[in-house]
Design an enzyme around this catalytic site. Structure first.
Site, mmCIF file in Angstrom:
data_model
loop_
_atom_site.group_PDB
_atom_site.id
_atom_site.type_symbol
_atom_site.label_atom_id
_atom_site.label_comp_id
_atom_site.label_asym_id
_atom_site.label_seq_id
_atom_site.Cartn_x
_atom_site.Cartn_y
_atom_site.Cartn_z
ATOM 1 N N GLU A 299 0.836 -1.315 -0.179
ATOM 2 C CA GLU A 299 -0.005 -0.142 -0.043
ATOM 3 C C GLU A 299 0.907 1.226 0.138
ATOM 4 O O GLU A 299 0.779 2.184 0.890
ATOM 5 C CB GLU A 299 -0.891 -0.050 1.263
ATOM 6 C CG GLU A 299 -1.852 -1.134 1.165
ATOM 7 C CD GLU A 299 -2.777 -1.236 2.481
ATOM 8 O OE1 GLU A 299 -4.038 -1.647 2.649
ATOM 9 O OE2 GLU A 299 -2.161 -0.805 3.537
ATOM 10 N N GLY A 301 1.925 4.821 -0.307
ATOM 11 C CA GLY A 301 1.176 6.171 -0.466
ATOM 12 C C GLY A 301 2.636 7.320 -0.771
ATOM 13 O O GLY A 301 2.538 7.780 -1.964
ATOM 14 N N TYR A 343 6.247 16.548 12.909
ATOM 15 C CA TYR A 343 7.318 15.608 12.934
ATOM 16 C C TYR A 343 8.841 15.946 12.897
ATOM 17 O O TYR A 343 9.651 15.138 12.766
ATOM 18 C CB TYR A 343 7.053 14.453 11.970
ATOM 19 C CG TYR A 343 5.824 14.158 11.422
ATOM 20 C CD1 TYR A 343 4.616 13.532 12.396
ATOM 21 C CD2 TYR A 343 5.085 14.413 10.295
ATOM 22 C CE1 TYR A 343 3.535 13.115 12.105
ATOM 23 C CE2 TYR A 343 3.882 14.170 9.891
ATOM 24 C CZ TYR A 343 3.005 13.479 10.697
ATOM 25 O OH TYR A 343 1.586 13.223 10.394
ATOM 26 N N CYS A 370 -0.460 32.540 13.288
ATOM 27 C CA CYS A 370 0.094 33.284 14.554
ATOM 28 C C CYS A 370 0.550 32.132 15.577
ATOM 29 O O CYS A 370 -0.364 32.005 16.061
ATOM 30 C CB CYS A 370 -1.362 33.995 14.886
ATOM 31 S SG CYS A 370 -1.029 35.021 16.206
#
Ligand code: LLP
Length: 440
Positions: A299, A301, A343, A370
């Site tokens: 799978e 991505g 991250y 902000c």
């Protein structure tokens, strides 16, 4: 490709510097694109995505049993045109929410080729997915199994399912994107006995057809070992299930996770080589356990779309704080790319209108929200910018647009698709009217 063009390539071969010193992406001048569409602007190199799909498909056909294929994990980049591209590349897809499903349906993606994920599918989600003809449910836990069985019974169908299993692997990636450990909100763990017990339960249900197992260990993984380890554990589990329940799984989905090169420090992995190594491992493990090699699904991505993306911003100004650092402000930020904020993911940036200038200015690139944490990177090396310059951040195809938000009521950028030197809108820029469209 000549040596001259190669020497002008930045990080990936679809990022080049033109005669004018302008940065080109997929062969198109990014300064011209910024003038045409405004900034911030997400560019997508369609041919790159197509080439990656073909690389995965060819390698899986070459090294794995028939029926093995990649499913595009559409959480990485999701809008109608992506599903149309995937459909024309004969790809299956992984969807994780009814919103992704609705997008796939709107794009006329064949839903029987969709695998429906998610650790908490609501009753309404389950019904919507079944009524839309979703091919497979990846069932995350016991309650979901009951609901899927009941809903399939109500509709008079037999729903194909895979069970999500947690193999107990720690791939040493960022903790927030590591998902295969026992201590995870996803799936049923082998170690605790939950995996065997949900398999037993699934085999007793009338309205589901258990096709096999799924696991996903994490994301942005450069080594093959964690995948080989996961395959070992999962194949061992298939063998245990056969012994205990007399059922041999025909499909094993090993999830996504191949890493991509965001900076010069990251290695570049070969998809084909990785698949060859993992396939060898799978075959060996199956032989050891005496089980037939199952149909394998992956799978991907990130590795299908990340380096097919580039974001172009306009610089608003430079603030130098003597003894501390220099901030470069751009007209986007965590609202279009929250990955550094979340991250601390590192990126490569280049001044798009002066791409041939030496990158000798160290800076922190800040967005317009902000919030002090609204940064695209720290310690980034670019040519010294001025207000009005264009700053391109490379490799932003995955988990940028799909994780974009309207924080501070910032509108989402447009997505422009490049192919064969031509540009077209994939998603147009959001307007203030649209921002307000749900407000009463
Ligand atoms: N399959 C499952 C079940 C997944 O949970 C994921 C990603 C994939 C496949 C695709 O993994 P990939 O090939 O893209 O590594 N937002 C984070 C990444 C979260 C990944 C979540 N699951 C980021 O920006 O790094």
């Amino acid at each position: 490709m000549t040596t001259e063009t190669l020497s002008k390539t930045i990080l990936h071969e679809n990022v080049t510097v033109g005669e004018s010193g302008h940065l080109c992406f997929a062969g198109v001048d990014t300064v011209r694109l910024a003038e045409k569409y405004g900034t911030p602007l997400l560019l997508i190199d369609e041919d790159r995505i197509r080439a990656r799909c073909r690389e995965y498909k060819a390698a899986m056909e070459k090294y794995l049993p028939s029926g093995s294929e990649p499913l595009y994990a559409s959480k990485a980049l999701c809008f109608c045109e992506i599903y149309r591209i995937m459909k024309s590349e004969d790809m299956s897809t992984d969807i994780v929410s009814p919103g992704e499903l609705a997008t796939a349906v709107a794009a006329e993606f064949p839903t029987e080729r969709a695998y429906f994920h998610g650790n908490n599918k609501t009753d309404a989600d389950i019904r919507f997915a079944m009524e839309s003809g979703v091919g497979y449910f990846i069932v995350d836990g016991a309650e979901e199994l009951d609901r899927v069985d009941a809903e399939a019974g109500r509709l008079g169908i037999k729903q194909k399912i895979l069970l999500r299993i947690t193999p107990g692997i720690d791939p040493h990636t960022h903790a927030k994107i590591s998902t295969g450990r026992v201590d995870s909100k996803f799936g049923s763990a082998i170690e605790t006995g939950a995996a065997l017990s949900i398999t037993r339960a699934a085999l007793c249900r009338q309205n589901v057809e258990l096709c096999g197992f799924h696991c996903h260990i994490g994301s942005q993984i450069f080594e093959t070992k964690p995948f080989a380890d996961a395959a070992d554990i999962m194949i061992g589990f298939i063998a245990d299930v056969r012994r205990a329940l007399g059922y041999e799984a025909g499909t094993l989905n090993l999830g996504g996770g191949f890493g991509v090169r965001y900076t010069e420090q990251d290695p570049e992995i070969s998809i084909e080589k990785n698949i060859e190594i993992i396939a060898e491992h799978i075959k060996r493990a199956c032989a050891e356990h005496g089980v037939a090699v199952p149909r394998i699904l992956l799978e991907p991505g990130r590795s299908l779309v990340a380096d097919a993306g580039m974001t172009v911003y306009t610089v608003g100004g430079v603030k130098e704080i003597p003894g501390f650092r220099s901030y470069v402000s751009v007209d986007g930020g965590m609202t279009d790319n929250p990955r550094y904020t979340l991250y601390q993911s590192r990126y490569t940036a280049v001044l798009a209108n002066r791409a041939d200038a030496p990158a000798d200015f160290e800076c922190t690139v800040g967005g317009r929200c902000c919030e002090s944490g609204d940064l695209l990177g720290e310690g980034m090396m670019i040519a010294r910018p001025e207000r009005g310059d264009l700053l391109a951040v490379l490799v932003t195809g995955a988990y940028n647009y799909s994780m974009a938000s309207n924080y501070n009521r910032v509108c989402r950028p447009p997505v422009v698709i490049l192919r064969g030197g031509a540009d077209r809108l994939g998603v147009r820029r959001e307007t203030y009217r649209e921002l307000l469209s749900c407000d009463i």
